[in-house]
Scaffold this active site. Structure first.
Site, mmCIF file in Angstrom:
data_model
loop_
_atom_site.group_PDB
_atom_site.id
_atom_site.type_symbol
_atom_site.label_atom_id
_atom_site.label_comp_id
_atom_site.label_asym_id
_atom_site.label_seq_id
_atom_site.Cartn_x
_atom_site.Cartn_y
_atom_site.Cartn_z
ATOM 1 N N GLU A 130 0.846 -1.203 0.000
ATOM 2 C CA GLU A 130 0.000 0.000 0.000
ATOM 3 C C GLU A 130 0.876 1.245 0.000
ATOM 4 O O GLU A 130 1.925 1.276 0.639
ATOM 5 C CB GLU A 130 -0.907 -0.010 1.236
ATOM 6 N N ASP A 132 0.222 5.406 0.519
ATOM 7 C CA ASP A 132 -0.866 6.250 1.033
ATOM 8 C C ASP A 132 -0.623 7.744 0.950
ATOM 9 O O ASP A 132 0.437 8.235 1.355
ATOM 10 C CB ASP A 132 -1.097 5.950 2.524
ATOM 11 N N GLU A 134 -3.106 10.308 2.904
ATOM 12 C CA GLU A 134 -4.288 10.443 3.745
ATOM 13 C C GLU A 134 -4.292 11.850 4.345
ATOM 14 O O GLU A 134 -3.285 12.288 4.902
ATOM 15 C CB GLU A 134 -4.297 9.406 4.871
#
Length: 308
Positions: A130, A132, A134
């Site tokens: 993953e 990210d 955010e």
């Protein structure tokens, strides 16, 4: 301008540039060689053409019960909303093993405490990879926190966080993830803020085997998102809405157990030049608010190997 006409204009421009280069050299070759060279140039023009993505064609809104909406006919603008019942999100139709993914976003304005707006790549399974972006909301008058992380084989713990040098709720800004075999580069409005290099040579796993989809979401995480959960979501302000615009992914498309990469893609070998290093150092020195590599309390036995 429609998506189709914009695509063809970019294609034609690249074709004309390549054709001019070919014409400069054609007197040096025989007729048969010139013909073969022209075919190669035409193939290259087609391969490197930039494709402007469409929310209609390239993604599906996979949760939210109508809270995610494509806002225009050409599929360039999408909104995600959150209320007390549910958030919303979309995912790419295709999976990629390496790529460059970017989008313009305008975040939830006002009191956004407890909300998380995302743009990330992720593979399925319990040992997932993953990458990210955010955006952690905050109470009015306080800055968003941009949270970045990289997971490999289900393990994260590589957080770096930033306060942006602008208000991300007023206008659209461009966020980009470049993922190639040697590094992952996070950029904001073209400014590199983080580089995660492939350090397999010292035993640090790097995401390179699992294809990932592109995801985006708006959801509630008041138990941790704002000041460690001290600031709760004010549901009287709901629904909360974030906007996504000009989505584009150029990558190695995964299908039938193998990936297919575009020819001559500059992102596949991209690295930071001196100017990029300088810009990243500026962003990190002025706007980074957390770096796992300097958290001695968290890692009393020594920071992770990738930090050294």
């Amino acid at each position: 301008m429609s998506l189709t006409s914009n695509f063809h204009q970019q294609y034609n421009l690249r074709y004309q540039i390549l054709l001019q280069r070919y014409n400069l050299q054609k007197m040096k070759f025989s007729c048969s060689t010139r013909f073969a060279s022209l075919i190669l140039f035409l193939f290259a023009a087609q391969s490197v053409a930039v494709y402007a993505g469409s929310f209609h064609k390239d993604v599906q809104i996979h949760w939210g019960d109508g809270r995610g909406k494509v806002r225009d006919r050409d599929g360039k603008l999408l909104s995600l909303s959150l209320d007390k019942s549910s958030g919303s999100g979309f995912q790419s139709n295709q999976e990629f093993l390496y790529g460059k993914a970017e989008v313009q976003m305008k975040l939830v304005p006002g009191n956004s405490a407890g909300t998380v707006t995302t743009f990330y790549l992720k593979s399925p399974g319990t040992t997932w990879d993953e990458i990210d972006f955010e955006f952690l909301g905050n109470i009015s008058g306080h800055p968003y926190t941009l949270h970045t992380n990289v997971y490999t084989q289900g393990s994260g713990d590589k957080e770096q966080q930033f306060h942006l040098w602008f208000d991300p709720t007023v206008n659209f800004h461009t966020y980009c993830i470049t993922w190639n075999p040697q590094r992952i580069i996070f950029t904001v409005d073209g400014i590199p803020i983080r580089e995660f290099k492939n350090s397999e040579s010292i035993g640090v796993p790097f995401p390179k085997k699992q294809p990932m989809r592109l995801y985006a979401s708006l959801w509630e995480a008041e138990h941790w998102a704002t000041r460690g959960g001290l600031e709760k979501t004010d549901w009287s302000k709901a629904p909360f809405t974030a906007f996504y615009r000009n989505y584009n992914v150029e990558g190695c498309v995964w299908a039938n157990g193998k990936s297919s990469c575009p020819a001559n893609a500059s992102w596949f070998t991209q690295k930071l030049d001196m100017e990029g290093e300088k810009k990243m150092k500026w962003a990190q020195s002025k706007y980074m608010v957390y770096n796992y590599c300097t958290d001695k309390r968290r890692f009393p036995q020594g920071v992770p190997a990738v930090c050294t």
